[in-house]
Structures are given as structure tokens and as C-alpha cells.
Design a protein around this motif. Structure first.
Motif, PDB file in Angstrom:
ATOM      1  N   THR A 172       0.835  -1.196   0.000  1.00 21.66           N
ATOM      2  CA  THR A 172       0.000   0.000   0.000  1.00 21.66           C
ATOM      3  C   THR A 172       0.878   1.256   0.000  1.00 21.66           C
ATOM      4  O   THR A 172       2.076   1.185   0.256  1.00 21.66           O
ATOM      5  CB  THR A 172      -0.954   0.029   1.208  1.00 21.66           C
ATOM      6  OG1 THR A 172      -0.186   0.142   2.414  1.00 21.66           O
ATOM      7  CG2 THR A 172      -1.805  -1.221   1.266  1.00 21.66           C
ATOM      8  N   SER A 173       0.259   2.390  -0.291  1.00 20.62           N
ATOM      9  CA  SER A 173       0.974   3.670  -0.388  1.00 20.62           C
ATOM     10  C   SER A 173       0.613   4.586   0.770  1.00 20.62           C
ATOM     11  O   SER A 173      -0.317   4.318   1.535  1.00 20.62           O
ATOM     12  CB  SER A 173       0.612   4.376  -1.702  1.00 20.62           C
ATOM     13  OG  SER A 173       0.897   3.593  -2.820  1.00 20.62           O
ATOM     14  N   THR A 174       1.319   5.697   0.836  1.00 13.82           N
ATOM     15  CA  THR A 174       0.943   6.804   1.720  1.00 13.82           C
ATOM     16  C   THR A 174       0.599   7.995   0.829  1.00 13.82           C
ATOM     17  O   THR A 174       0.701   7.920  -0.397  1.00 13.82           O
ATOM     18  CB  THR A 174       2.088   7.196   2.670  1.00 13.82           C
ATOM     19  OG1 THR A 174       3.123   7.827   1.894  1.00 13.82           O
ATOM     20  CG2 THR A 174       2.648   5.974   3.389  1.00 13.82           C
ATOM     21  N   ASP A 175       0.225   9.115   1.454  1.00 15.94           N
ATOM     22  CA  ASP A 175      -0.148  10.295   0.666  1.00 15.94           C
ATOM     23  C   ASP A 175       1.050  10.986   0.029  1.00 15.94           C
ATOM     24  O   ASP A 175       0.898  12.015  -0.634  1.00 15.94           O
ATOM     25  CB  ASP A 175      -0.950  11.291   1.505  1.00 15.94           C
ATOM     26  CG  ASP A 175      -0.290  11.648   2.820  1.00 15.94           C
ATOM     27  OD1 ASP A 175       0.768  11.060   3.144  1.00 15.94           O
ATOM     28  OD2 ASP A 175      -0.836  12.500   3.535  1.00 15.94           O
ATOM     29  N   GLU A 176       2.237  10.414   0.176  1.00 11.78           N
ATOM     30  CA  GLU A 176       3.404  10.951  -0.525  1.00 11.78           C
ATOM     31  C   GLU A 176       3.242  10.841  -2.041  1.00 11.78           C
ATOM     32  O   GLU A 176       3.848  11.602  -2.792  1.00 11.78           O
ATOM     33  CB  GLU A 176       4.670  10.216  -0.074  1.00 11.78           C
ATOM     34  CG  GLU A 176       5.076  10.567   1.354  1.00 11.78           C
ATOM     35  CD  GLU A 176       6.247   9.731   1.846  1.00 11.78           C
ATOM     36  OE1 GLU A 176       7.343  10.299   1.966  1.00 11.78           O
ATOM     37  OE2 GLU A 176       6.063   8.533   2.093  1.00 11.78           O
ATOM     38  N   SER A 189       2.855   2.489   4.535  1.00  8.59           N
ATOM     39  CA  SER A 189       2.986   1.554   3.425  1.00  8.59           C
ATOM     40  C   SER A 189       3.238   0.176   4.012  1.00  8.59           C
ATOM     41  O   SER A 189       4.213  -0.026   4.736  1.00  8.59           O
ATOM     42  CB  SER A 189       4.148   1.981   2.516  1.00  8.59           C
ATOM     43  OG  SER A 189       4.358   1.032   1.505  1.00  8.59           O
ATOM     44  N   VAL A 190       2.327  -0.758   3.742  1.00  7.60           N
ATOM     45  CA  VAL A 190       2.467  -2.107   4.294  1.00  7.60           C
ATOM     46  C   VAL A 190       2.364  -3.142   3.175  1.00  7.60           C
ATOM     47  O   VAL A 190       1.665  -2.929   2.183  1.00  7.60           O
ATOM     48  CB  VAL A 190       1.383  -2.406   5.360  1.00  7.60           C
ATOM     49  CG1 VAL A 190       1.545  -1.504   6.561  1.00  7.60           C
ATOM     50  CG2 VAL A 190      -0.018  -2.291   4.768  1.00  7.60           C
ATOM     51  N   PRO A 191       3.068  -4.266   3.309  1.00  7.63           N
ATOM     52  CA  PRO A 191       2.901  -5.338   2.323  1.00  7.63           C
ATOM     53  C   PRO A 191       1.485  -5.876   2.401  1.00  7.63           C
ATOM     54  O   PRO A 191       0.901  -5.968   3.490  1.00  7.63           O
ATOM     55  CB  PRO A 191       3.933  -6.380   2.748  1.00  7.63           C
ATOM     56  CG  PRO A 191       4.195  -6.104   4.183  1.00  7.63           C
ATOM     57  CD  PRO A 191       4.035  -4.628   4.362  1.00  7.63           C
ATOM     58  N   CYS A 192       0.918  -6.200   1.269  1.00  7.52           N
ATOM     59  CA  CYS A 192      -0.451  -6.730   1.255  1.00  7.52           C
ATOM     60  C   CYS A 192      -0.509  -7.891   0.271  1.00  7.52           C
ATOM     61  O   CYS A 192      -0.684  -7.694  -0.933  1.00  7.52           O
ATOM     62  CB  CYS A 192      -1.447  -5.640   0.860  1.00  7.52           C
ATOM     63  SG  CYS A 192      -3.172  -6.176   0.947  1.00  7.52           S
ATOM     64  N   LYS A 193      -0.346  -9.092   0.798  1.00  6.80           N
ATOM     65  CA  LYS A 193      -0.388 -10.296  -0.021  1.00  6.80           C
ATOM     66  C   LYS A 193      -1.772 -10.944  -0.013  1.00  6.80           C
ATOM     67  O   LYS A 193      -2.011 -11.914  -0.726  1.00  6.80           O
ATOM     68  CB  LYS A 193       0.649 -11.314   0.471  1.00  6.80           C
ATOM     69  CG  LYS A 193       2.087 -10.795   0.474  1.00  6.80           C
ATOM     70  CD  LYS A 193       2.564 -10.443  -0.924  1.00  6.80           C
ATOM     71  CE  LYS A 193       4.020  -9.998  -0.923  1.00  6.80           C
ATOM     72  NZ  LYS A 193       4.464  -9.587  -2.279  1.00  6.80           N
ATOM     73  N   PHE A 194      -2.657 -10.409   0.820  1.00  7.12           N
ATOM     74  CA  PHE A 194      -3.972 -11.029   0.979  1.00  7.12           C
ATOM     75  C   PHE A 194      -4.743 -11.088  -0.337  1.00  7.12           C
ATOM     76  O   PHE A 194      -5.482 -12.027  -0.580  1.00  7.12           O
ATOM     77  CB  PHE A 194      -4.793 -10.264   2.032  1.00  7.12           C
ATOM     78  CG  PHE A 194      -4.163 -10.228   3.387  1.00  7.12           C
ATOM     79  CD1 PHE A 194      -4.203 -11.343   4.208  1.00  7.12           C
ATOM     80  CD2 PHE A 194      -3.511  -9.087   3.830  1.00  7.12           C
ATOM     81  CE1 PHE A 194      -3.612 -11.320   5.470  1.00  7.12           C
ATOM     82  CE2 PHE A 194      -2.918  -9.045   5.082  1.00  7.12           C
ATOM     83  CZ  PHE A 194      -2.971 -10.171   5.903  1.00  7.12           C
TER      84      PHE A 194
END
Length: 344
Positions: A172-176, A189-194
Motif C-alpha cells: 500500500t501507499s501513503t499520501d506521498e 505503506s504495508v505489504p499486502c499479499k492477501f
């Protein structure tokens, strides 16, 4: 297509009335139709379920550009239409509850910021804010709203911008990605494998080179397009700057939204991970992509994810719920140091 209407036809209590700006001005500053038992139908517009019927009251307000329709109703009632408009009601209940909290928080934040104050409203009914498509309330979505009634996401007692999107690119992203100097403290920002097996987790589309040349020409940046290159990416890998070099000059396109707009696959076929072909629209599915010229001179875009990628992945939330996560755990995963608090 616009917030402004030249003529409005409403139907309620067995009556059908046509309003024009001239007619409204005769009656004063605005026309207000109070809430009706069976709702107020607006025959002159179309939404997801055809001609929409609205709970709450309707105000018709004349402006220089035309008439504005304002629907005023309780926040919780609004959410019973927003949640199934933004997330399939077939998703797991805990995902729907997470969506309800995000949607309520987002709406509350807009109310506080008064961004549409000049229009005497809090939000509009499009993706500019949240889709309020006047879908028929769905039982599962309505239950999710009711079971989270009044709950919003906060940090240090203040409502956050509870962003959400369809499908992640594996992270995922941030507002950057929108040009912020640093990420908001509640975004991460987190990994998202789901959702890595979802159809929109990866996709490919070929853009005609001439279409991109036409867009450069419209910008007044030349007539012959030489190259298109990603020149900057966010920490999570989203394209945040694109350079288009023409016979005249080089043009830098910045901001995730503007990049997706420039590379919009209008009248092109997008092939999703499962082989499904979807007609392209006015935005590239996401800013997570790689570019390559094809042998026939077009631009091949290989991408991942659907949406801006900031905040909660909706398909990721659904898969987490399938695995036993509850809605608070889902929200904790996608947002940093947040609390779920009650309005009032």
C-alpha cells in the motif's frame, strides 16, 4: 456530468413537478422538499439503480451555473447507500464493517472541513468524495453500518483521512504519492499479499503511441513523441513522475492522478490476471506499472493493483476477513496508531 442542472423533475406523494431556475427564484432563495415516507424520486437524473429515490429532504438551489440538488439526511442512513456503492455487499461482514468505519470517518472529515460550503453541502455523490449511487440498501451492508454505528477512525482524538481503494499492488501507499513532503502519521505503506490472487492484482494494456502523441499535442508540448519514461517512484514503487520527450521539449507529469490520466487506456482492452478483458477508461488502473515500447511502436503498460493504493485495500480486507480477522484488526493493519472512537 456536472453538479449543475438546467431543469429538475421530481416526483413524490403522487405529484410530478418540473423546476427551472426561473421557477425556483420565484419561490425565493431555494425550494425545500421535506422528507417523504416513500422518498423523493428525481426523474431528471440517472444513477446506479436508474432514476434515484432519496431518503431525507431535497433542496433545489439556484446558482449562476444552474440548479444544485442537495440531499440532506442522517449520516447513518447515507452510509447504508454508500457502503454497497463502494464495496460489494457479498464481501465478508468484517470487511463491510471496516468499510463502514472508513466511509463514516471520511464523511465526517469532509463535514468538518466544509469543502463544499459554497454549494451548501458537505460532499458530492461521486468518486470525488464517496460514491452515493442510490443503490438499494443491501442487508449485509446495512447490518455492517448498524453494528459500527457512530464509530470513526481517530489519532489523538482527531478524525483521520480514512482512504481506501480496490486492490493492492502487493503493497500500500501513503499520501506521498500525491506530493506530500512526508506521510501523514496515520498512513503507512504495508505489504499486502492477501489480495495477490485477485484479478486486478496484475494487468496489462497496450496504448496506441498516436493517442499519447495527441495528448502531448493538446498540452502544447510538441507534435512528435520520442519517449515516455518513469523518472521517480514512491517508496512503495508507485510512479510519481513521468517524462514525455517530444520533438519540441520534455514534459514532466507529476502526481499519481495526473500520471494515470495521461496514460488513460481510453478505448483499449485491459487484460486482468485471470484473463478477463475489460474496457479501459479515463484513468490507468493504478500508478504501479512498468513501461515498454512494443515492436509495432505502441506502449505496453504492465501494472499491478486498482486504485490509488492509499489506506485500506478493499479486496485485501475481504480476504483478511475470510481468514478470521475482525474489522478492528483489519483497520489496525492498514492504518498506523489509530483508535476507533464514537461520534458524540
Amino acid at each position: 456530468n456536472s453538479r449543475y442542472h438546467q431543469e429538475i423533475t421530481v416526483s413524490y406523494d403522487g405529484k410530478e413537478i418540473i423546476y427551472t431556475a426561473e421557477e425556483v427564484k420565484k419561490q425565493g432563495d431555494k425550494v425545500r422538499i421535506p422528507a417523504q415516507k416513500d422518498g423523493i424520486r428525481i426523474l431528471s437524473i440517472q444513477r446506479q439503480s436508474g432514476t434515484p429515490v432519496y431518503d431525507g429532504s431535497i433542496e433545489i438551489i439556484p446558482k449562476a451555473e444552474g440548479l444544485i440538488i442537495v440531499n440532506e439526511l442522517f449520516l447513518e442512513k447515507y452510509l447504508t447507500r454508500v457502503v454497497p456503492s463502494e464495496m460489494p455487499a457479498t464481501y465478508e461482514k468484517e470487511a463491510l464493517k471496516a468499510q463502514a468505519v472508513c466511509a463514516r470517518t471520511y464523511a465526517w472529515k469532509q463535514i468538518q472541513e466544509q469543502r463544499l460550503h459554497e454549494l451548501e453541502a458537505d460532499v458530492d455523490d461521486t468518486v470525488n468524495f464517496q460514491v452515493y449511487g442510490n443503490m438499494e440498501p443491501q442487508k449485509a451492508a446495512t447490518e455492517a453500518v448498524r453494528e459500527t454505528e457512530g464509530q470513526i477512525l481517530c489519532q489523538n482524538g482527531e478524525a483521520v483521512e480514512a482512504y481506501y481503494f480496490s486492490t493492492s499492488a502487493g503493497v500500500t501507499s501513503t499520501d506521498e504519492i500525491w506530493g506530500s513532503d512526508e506521510a501523514a502519521p496515520y498512513l503507512r505503506s504495508v505489504p499486502c499479499k492477501f489480495d495477490e490472487e485477485e484479478p486486478w492484482s496484475s494487468w496489462i494494456v497496450e496504448l496506441p503511441w498516436k493517442m499519447l502523441e495527441d495528448r502531448i499535442r493538446e498540452k502544447g508540448e510538441g507534435t512528435v513523441l520520442r519517449s515516455v519514461t518513469v523518472t521517480r517512484r514512491s517508496e512503495s514503487g508507485a510512479a510519481t513522475a513521468l517524462e514525455a520527450v517530444s520533438d519540441k521539449d520534455s514534459c514532466i507529469i507529476e502526481n499519481e492522478y495526473e500520471i494515470r490520466k495521461f496514460l488513460a487506456p481510453v478505448n483499449c482492452k485491459i487484460t486482468e490476471k485471470d484473463g478477463t478483458e475489460t474496457a479501459g477508461g479515463s484513468l490507468l488502473p493504478s500508478a504501479y506499472f512498468e513501461l515498454e515500447r512494443t515492436q509495432n511502436g505502441n506502449l505496453q503498460v504492465r501494472g499491478k493493483g486498482y486504485g490509488h493504493g492509499v489506506g485500506m485495500s478493499q479486496t485485501g480486507a475481504d480476504k483478511m476477513a475470510e481468514q478470521g480477522y475482525d474489522y478492528r484488526e483489519i483497520l489496525d493493519y492498514f492504518f498506523r496508531n489509530i483508535t476507533v472512537e464514537n461520534l458524540g
